[in-house]
Design a protein around this motif. Structure first.
Motif, short mmCIF file in Angstrom:
data_model
loop_
_atom_site.label_atom_id
_atom_site.label_comp_id
_atom_site.label_asym_id
_atom_site.label_seq_id
_atom_site.Cartn_x
_atom_site.Cartn_y
_atom_site.Cartn_z
N GLY A 87 12.62 -0.83 -5.66
CA GLY A 87 13.09 -2.16 -6.05
C GLY A 87 12.96 -3.16 -4.92
O GLY A 87 12.43 -4.26 -5.11
N GLY A 90 9.49 -4.69 -3.97
CA GLY A 90 8.96 -5.72 -4.89
C GLY A 90 9.07 -7.12 -4.33
O GLY A 90 8.30 -8.00 -4.70
N LEU A 125 12.71 -6.47 -8.16
CA LEU A 125 12.27 -6.11 -9.51
C LEU A 125 11.83 -7.36 -10.29
O LEU A 125 10.85 -7.33 -11.03
CB LEU A 125 13.39 -5.38 -10.27
#
Lengths: 143, 60
Positions: A87, A90, A125
């Motif tokens: 996550g 990203g 995300l």
């Protein structure tokens, strides 16, 4: 008679999906979008969307840091740590700068510090979604 | 620099930023983006309020 049977059993093939041509923009837009959130839209002259995405993702990441959230590292050892890293990564350039500056050590001193960690993960995300959107614009799938 | 947020304000900020990104990326037309963003925001904040009341009832 034989002809009619053949016609009945003939199957209709679904239309094949057309392969998208690889263009410079279809490669550059997602890469830049990952590195700098929102920039993938800006280089395609989607000014409003790009600025909104940039402000949202930057703000979310910076608030996460200000809430004393924790940045995950790739060699965390635990499966949940690895997912946290996926996550975090990203966020692209934001993650790289944060690691380089040694921020996000996550000294949890109060209950909302854990929110900071979640903000950091979700900012990454959301940037993955923004990267996919920039790619769709680049290949002409989205206006 | 550190900041302190209440649980509710943290949830509302989260809802705001996530809704903006969802609205922009999940719809094609500007009007639809705004509508979907507002819908997501309402669902996020509504979900927080419902969950808050559910926990309050369970605690009693």
């Amino acid at each position: 008679m034989a002809n009619s049977t053949t016609e009945k059993t003939r199957t209709v093939e679904p239309p094949k999906a057309e392969a998208q041509p690889v263009t410079t923009m279809s490669v550059m837009a997602p890469a830049i979008a990952w590195l700098i959130p929102g920039a993938g839209h800006l280089i395609q002259k989607r000014w409003g969307r790009g600025i909104l995405l940039m402000v949202s993702i930057f703000a979310m990441f910076l608030i996460g840091l200000a809430l004393q959230g924790r940045i995950y590292k790739p060699n965390g050892g635990d499966i949940l740590d690895m997912l946290g890293f996926v996550g975090d990564i990203g966020a692209g350039g934001l993650y790289i700068v944060t690691r380089a500056m040694d921020w996000g050590q996550g000294a949890i001193a109060h209950a909302t510090a854990d929110y900071g960690t979640k903000y950091l993960i979700v900012a990454g995300l959301l940037n993955f979604i923004a990267v996919a959107d920039a790619y769709h614009i680049a290949i002409g799938k989205k206006p | 620099m550190t900041i302190q947020l209440t649980h509710f304000s943290a949830a509302v900020l989260f809802a705001l930023f996530a809704s903006i990104v969802f609205g922009i990326t999940q719809r094609s037309e500007t009007r639809e983006m705004v509508r979907y963003g507002l819908y997501c925001f309402a669902m996020f904040v509504g979900g927080v309020i419902v969950a808050g009341w559910a926990m309050w009832i369970l605690r009693r």
